[in-house]
Design a protein around this motif. Sequence first.
Motif, short mmCIF file in Angstrom:
data_model
loop_
_atom_site.label_atom_id
_atom_site.label_comp_id
_atom_site.label_asym_id
_atom_site.label_seq_id
_atom_site.Cartn_x
_atom_site.Cartn_y
_atom_site.Cartn_z
N ALA A 153 0.75 -1.28 0.09
CA ALA A 153 0.10 0.13 0.00
C ALA A 153 0.74 1.41 -0.02
O ALA A 153 0.53 2.45 -0.78
N ALA A 154 1.91 1.36 0.69
CA ALA A 154 2.79 2.20 0.93
C ALA A 154 3.58 2.61 -0.30
O ALA A 154 3.92 3.79 -0.67
N HIS A 155 3.97 1.48 -1.10
CA HIS A 155 5.23 1.84 -2.05
C HIS A 155 4.72 1.30 -3.52
O HIS A 155 5.31 1.70 -4.49
N MET A 156 3.47 0.70 -3.72
CA MET A 156 2.74 0.53 -4.72
C MET A 156 3.65 -0.35 -5.92
O MET A 156 3.85 0.35 -7.12
N PRO A 157 4.36 -1.36 -5.57
CA PRO A 157 5.24 -2.06 -6.61
C PRO A 157 4.08 -2.55 -7.79
O PRO A 157 4.95 -2.96 -8.72
N LEU A 158 2.97 -2.60 -7.55
CA LEU A 158 2.21 -3.32 -8.52
C LEU A 158 0.79 -2.72 -8.15
O LEU A 158 0.44 -2.54 -6.88
#
Length: 562
Positions: free
Chosen positions: A518-523
């Motif tokens: 949720a914090a970094h949105m890798p996908l």
Amino acid sequence: MKKVGSLLLAVLMVLSLAACGKTPAEPTQTPSTQPSTETPTTEATEPAPTYAIDTLTVGTTAAIETAVFGEYNFDMLASGVSELPLVYQDTKGEYHPLLATYATEDAATWTYTIQDGMTWSDGAPVTAEDILFTLQYDQANGSANFEAQTGEDGKVTEAKYTGYTLSDDKMSISLTLASPNVRELSNMTSFRVMPKHVYEGKDTVTEAEGRITCGPYVLESFNKEAGTITFAVNEYYPQKPNVEKIVYQLFGNEDTMYLALQQGDIDMVWAYSTGVAGTYQDVLSTDTNVSLVNVAAANAPAVLAFNNANGLFSDENLRQAVSYALNYEEFKTYFGSAYAEIPNRGFVPSTTVGYTDTEKLTTDTAKADEYMKAAGYTEKNADGFYVNADGTVAAFTLTVNAAKEAHVGYAEMIKTQLEAFGIQVNLDAVDKDAYNAKTSNKFSENNITMEAAIYGYTAAGMGMGNGLGSIYVDGNHAVQGGCQVFDEAFSSILDELKAAKTIEEYYTGAAKLQDYYAAHMPLIALYWDNMMLAYSSKLDNVTVDAVFGLNNVNNWFSITKK
């Protein structure tokens, strides 16, 4: 926090579990060679078996070229008839024995015992040595089962197991993991065993040898021109199914397949880890010849994955900008079923073991604009695209498998939405081989080149390794790793998940991983959906399995015709 899969805790508190509860059929009798006292010239013979269904036809769009063990699409299909996995998972998420029973005391050492009467289709008994041979065979072909593997780039994949023990009767094997895994059974729902007596000491096997399997059916014929794969009952299997023959009809497109279902030419449709697309559900739901069953799904049917290590999306601000620029309501409405949902930023659906609530994905162009500016894209050019101080346009290439129509649709909608916002998208629709080479470590020799790609993650894949789709995110994963994440914080969470000895400890790590997503949105999951499965209304007593849907071994023992 919502937690799913509580049965796994119970698994850890028992030493062994009962078999799957079906009563084995009586052993096949050989014709008597002793003359009858009443009719001395006539031999006694066993009556031919009767079946509730003579032939059941399954339609599928799976592309199958060889129909032998090792061809991925065929293995997924055959797992439901002839290539028996060790265990199966029901639609409640609970595990049950299939080829083998299982037991563990500490989630580190798992013991698998072959069920009574399990026999290869050539008459040889299945033993735990076959399980060991399969693991060793995979090790010799690049899997890190008992020894670490080093790739060409020097990347090391640690061994999964530290050792094993075979029972004296060779019917049980105890496998000790390098670290405890309370979810190890999820990996065994798709683990198919090879016959040691067929493959041992051979560089190649014949086509006939490659089709020796241990399920209730054996491959009778494959007619590539006619697009049919026919399975007949395996006479050595300890139980008699309700269906005598299962024929898979291969279709080139879904339109033709669903029309065949409506016309009664086939009995059900199947695609691995995929249900009926939302675009067909309305039509099928009004047809009295078709029955639909809705199943809670643990897969991710539509995923936009970023290359977090290289290219435009190595900048987290740009990943965040995209996450707020997309319109998820449109994806849900256009591609999803009536049960489709807008996903959470934590990525995994609520059916996932260890699921916890995170913020819903939302469309917020103001926030997206803030993240673009944070990435250095402060202006737009005459074409309406963001540019940085050097005049470089915010643009990326989106890779998609051209053979998957729905995936191409996702890619086109992403292009439309992002270009309206101000990010240029170049679509790269390629064939399967080129797609695999660009998007996974296995096929690209650890040289993933995509900037972003459209994926569909299966339920089995979402649960593999540490679960929660982590194999697709972890750049160190030897096979997947498309998102190319090497972040120490991410790796630390994976280590915590690996070290979990109880389901509660696993839940703690799972929550942290979803918070990381949720914090970094890798996908990004574009939408969540239930799986809608379709079959003929003439069928009754249908059994569904969480991994293989309608195409599962138990279905052939329960299914009847009305």
